[in-house]
Scaffold this motif. Structure first.
Motif, PDB file in Angstrom:
ATOM      1  N   GLY A  26      25.079  23.607  14.023  1.00  0.00           N
ATOM      2  CA  GLY A  26      24.129  23.750  14.815  1.00  0.00           C
ATOM      3  C   GLY A  26      24.186  22.862  16.333  1.00  0.00           C
ATOM      4  O   GLY A  26      24.366  23.381  17.303  1.00  0.00           O
ATOM      5  N   PRO A  27      24.552  21.805  16.276  1.00  0.00           N
ATOM      6  CA  PRO A  27      25.094  20.929  17.305  1.00  0.00           C
ATOM      7  C   PRO A  27      26.190  21.498  18.058  1.00  0.00           C
ATOM      8  O   PRO A  27      26.379  21.564  19.159  1.00  0.00           O
ATOM      9  CB  PRO A  27      25.497  19.496  16.592  1.00  0.00           C
ATOM     10  N   VAL A  28      27.143  22.008  17.253  1.00  0.00           N
ATOM     11  CA  VAL A  28      28.565  22.574  18.065  1.00  0.00           C
ATOM     12  C   VAL A  28      27.893  23.749  19.098  1.00  0.00           C
ATOM     13  O   VAL A  28      28.309  23.943  20.076  1.00  0.00           O
ATOM     14  CB  VAL A  28      29.390  23.487  16.922  1.00  0.00           C
ATOM     15  N   GLU A  29      27.007  24.610  18.507  1.00  0.00           N
ATOM     16  CA  GLU A  29      26.473  25.907  19.242  1.00  0.00           C
ATOM     17  C   GLU A  29      25.578  25.241  20.816  1.00  0.00           C
ATOM     18  O   GLU A  29      25.999  25.658  21.567  1.00  0.00           O
ATOM     19  CB  GLU A  29      25.285  26.580  18.695  1.00  0.00           C
ATOM     20  N   ALA A  75      17.262  18.818  12.351  1.00  0.00           N
ATOM     21  CA  ALA A  75      17.063  17.849  13.482  1.00  0.00           C
ATOM     22  C   ALA A  75      18.223  17.478  14.202  1.00  0.00           C
ATOM     23  O   ALA A  75      18.128  17.131  15.441  1.00  0.00           O
ATOM     24  CB  ALA A  75      16.298  16.586  12.867  1.00  0.00           C
ATOM     25  N   GLY A  76      19.113  17.738  13.790  1.00  0.00           N
ATOM     26  CA  GLY A  76      20.608  17.660  14.689  1.00  0.00           C
ATOM     27  C   GLY A  76      20.569  18.349  15.887  1.00  0.00           C
ATOM     28  O   GLY A  76      21.167  17.970  16.943  1.00  0.00           O
ATOM     29  N   MET A  77      19.804  19.734  15.786  1.00  0.00           N
ATOM     30  CA  MET A  77      19.759  20.737  17.043  1.00  0.00           C
ATOM     31  C   MET A  77      18.929  19.816  17.922  1.00  0.00           C
ATOM     32  O   MET A  77      19.286  19.755  19.129  1.00  0.00           O
ATOM     33  CB  MET A  77      19.548  21.973  16.405  1.00  0.00           C
ATOM     34  N   ASP A  78      18.022  19.572  17.576  1.00  0.00           N
ATOM     35  CA  ASP A  78      16.626  18.799  18.418  1.00  0.00           C
ATOM     36  C   ASP A  78      17.372  17.610  19.125  1.00  0.00           C
ATOM     37  O   ASP A  78      17.226  17.485  20.104  1.00  0.00           O
ATOM     38  CB  ASP A  78      15.417  18.300  17.788  1.00  0.00           C
ATOM     39  N   MET A  79      18.125  16.626  18.435  1.00  0.00           N
ATOM     40  CA  MET A  79      18.552  15.570  18.891  1.00  0.00           C
ATOM     41  C   MET A  79      19.857  15.858  19.649  1.00  0.00           C
ATOM     42  O   MET A  79      19.979  15.312  20.810  1.00  0.00           O
ATOM     43  CB  MET A  79      19.351  14.772  17.675  1.00  0.00           C
ATOM     44  N   LEU A 128      26.131  21.683  21.979  1.00  0.00           N
ATOM     45  CA  LEU A 128      27.085  20.933  22.704  1.00  0.00           C
ATOM     46  C   LEU A 128      28.104  21.827  23.404  1.00  0.00           C
ATOM     47  O   LEU A 128      28.710  21.228  24.298  1.00  0.00           O
ATOM     48  CB  LEU A 128      27.502  19.743  21.947  1.00  0.00           C
ATOM     49  N   SER A 129      28.694  22.910  22.797  1.00  0.00           N
ATOM     50  CA  SER A 129      29.560  23.746  23.548  1.00  0.00           C
ATOM     51  C   SER A 129      29.353  24.208  24.736  1.00  0.00           C
ATOM     52  O   SER A 129      30.131  24.697  25.343  1.00  0.00           O
ATOM     53  CB  SER A 129      30.113  24.898  22.546  1.00  0.00           C
ATOM     54  N   ARG A 130      27.974  24.062  25.164  1.00  0.00           N
ATOM     55  CA  ARG A 130      27.258  24.697  26.303  1.00  0.00           C
ATOM     56  C   ARG A 130      27.314  23.832  27.553  1.00  0.00           C
ATOM     57  O   ARG A 130      26.986  23.897  28.554  1.00  0.00           O
ATOM     58  CB  ARG A 130      26.203  25.188  26.029  1.00  0.00           C
ATOM     59  N   ILE A 131      27.691  22.490  27.259  1.00  0.00           N
ATOM     60  CA  ILE A 131      28.060  21.725  28.479  1.00  0.00           C
ATOM     61  C   ILE A 131      29.225  22.242  28.985  1.00  0.00           C
ATOM     62  O   ILE A 131      30.350  22.561  28.328  1.00  0.00           O
ATOM     63  CB  ILE A 131      28.230  20.331  27.984  1.00  0.00           C
ATOM     64  N   GLU A 132      29.155  22.027  30.453  1.00  0.00           N
ATOM     65  CA  GLU A 132      30.455  22.476  31.333  1.00  0.00           C
ATOM     66  C   GLU A 132      31.559  21.625  30.966  1.00  0.00           C
ATOM     67  O   GLU A 132      31.263  20.269  30.869  1.00  0.00           O
ATOM     68  CB  GLU A 132      30.014  22.454  32.574  1.00  0.00           C
ATOM     69  N   LYS A 133      32.833  22.000  30.787  1.00  0.00           N
ATOM     70  CA  LYS A 133      34.199  21.331  30.799  1.00  0.00           C
ATOM     71  C   LYS A 133      34.024  20.334  29.510  1.00  0.00           C
ATOM     72  O   LYS A 133      34.615  19.347  29.729  1.00  0.00           O
ATOM     73  CB  LYS A 133      34.167  20.408  32.090  1.00  0.00           C
ATOM     74  N   VAL A 134      33.342  21.004  28.554  1.00  0.00           N
ATOM     75  CA  VAL A 134      33.639  20.174  27.067  1.00  0.00           C
ATOM     76  C   VAL A 134      34.610  20.630  26.400  1.00  0.00           C
ATOM     77  O   VAL A 134      35.005  21.747  26.429  1.00  0.00           O
ATOM     78  CB  VAL A 134      32.073  20.162  26.535  1.00  0.00           C
ATOM     79  N   LYS A 135      35.259  19.883  25.670  1.00  0.00           N
ATOM     80  CA  LYS A 135      36.365  20.039  24.746  1.00  0.00           C
ATOM     81  C   LYS A 135      35.997  19.822  23.108  1.00  0.00           C
ATOM     82  O   LYS A 135      35.741  18.414  23.030  1.00  0.00           O
ATOM     83  CB  LYS A 135      37.642  19.565  25.063  1.00  0.00           C
ATOM     84  N   LEU A 136      35.942  20.791  22.432  1.00  0.00           N
ATOM     85  CA  LEU A 136      35.498  20.275  20.823  1.00  0.00           C
ATOM     86  C   LEU A 136      36.882  20.076  20.319  1.00  0.00           C
ATOM     87  O   LEU A 136      37.680  20.715  20.163  1.00  0.00           O
ATOM     88  CB  LEU A 136      34.738  21.379  20.534  1.00  0.00           C
ATOM     89  N   HIS A 137      36.496  19.073  19.090  1.00  0.00           N
ATOM     90  CA  HIS A 137      37.743  18.908  18.359  1.00  0.00           C
ATOM     91  C   HIS A 137      37.018  18.555  17.098  1.00  0.00           C
ATOM     92  O   HIS A 137      35.960  17.933  16.825  1.00  0.00           O
ATOM     93  CB  HIS A 137      38.246  17.413  18.745  1.00  0.00           C
TER      94      HIS A 137
END
Length: 193
Positions: free
Chosen positions: A18-21, A154-158, A23-32
């Protein structure tokens, strides 16, 4: 911006993705996706994720700690807790979902801080540390660089609240609209308490 999702066996799938979906929409983000030893990590729901072993994190990074059944044994894993403490000390922000806050509490980083967790596991989480000001009626809680959320969704809301704090509420609203998600933007509104 680098975001590190710390995974472990039996993590809760929605706590992470849920948070990946969002937070991945932030510009110039790199997920690990990281874990203590690296390799494939299996969620409670049977979903496998390839992870890198923890070798450090980039400066100004974000660490995300999910919850799930796996937290029950990890609170007693000294190596994991010490590693988590080191990650938190170096991170710009730390976000936990559900019983991930129990792991943070065990590491000591939530001492004298406000935090919340999943309501169904709240008594267990609270038993992990009496040094935390546990807030039961909250969708999510912010205390300086630490964001802790209630159970699962709730992690998505947060995550949207975190984006709102960093980039403004319009950015968070746009992401919620883009993914057709009804964002509970009031962190104190918790109907599941």
């Amino acid at each position: 911006m680098d975001i590190y999702f710390l995974l472990f066996e039996d993590f809760e799938t929605l706590d992470v993705f849920g948070p990946v979906e969002i937070l991945s929409r932030i510009e110039k983000v790199k997920l690990h996706y990281i874990s203590l030893s690296g390799g494939m990590i299996k969620s409670k729901q049977g979903f496998y994720t390839q992870t890198e072993s923890i070798t450090g994190i980039a400066p100004n990074s974000i660490v995300v700690v999910p919850g799930g059944q796996g937290t029950r044994s990890l609170v007693s894993n000294e190596l994991f807790i010490k590693t988590l403490r080191n990650l938190c000390d170096r991170a710009e922000n730390v976000l936990s979902i559900c019983t991930g806050s129990a792991l943070l509490a065990k590491s000591g980083v939530l001492d004298k801080r406000n935090a919340t967790s999943n309501k169904k596991a709240f008594d267990w989480v609270r038993s992990i540390s009496q040094n935390v000001n546990w807030i039961k009626k909250a969708r999510w809680v912010v205390d300086e660089k630490y964001y802790t959320s209630s159970g699962v969704s709730a992690g998505m809301d947060m995550s949207l609240g975190f984006i709102s704090d960093l980039f403004g509420i319009e950015k968070a609203k746009q992401i919620a609209f883009d993914i057709e998600y009804f964002w509970n933007s009031n962190k104190e509104c918790d109907v599941f308490e």
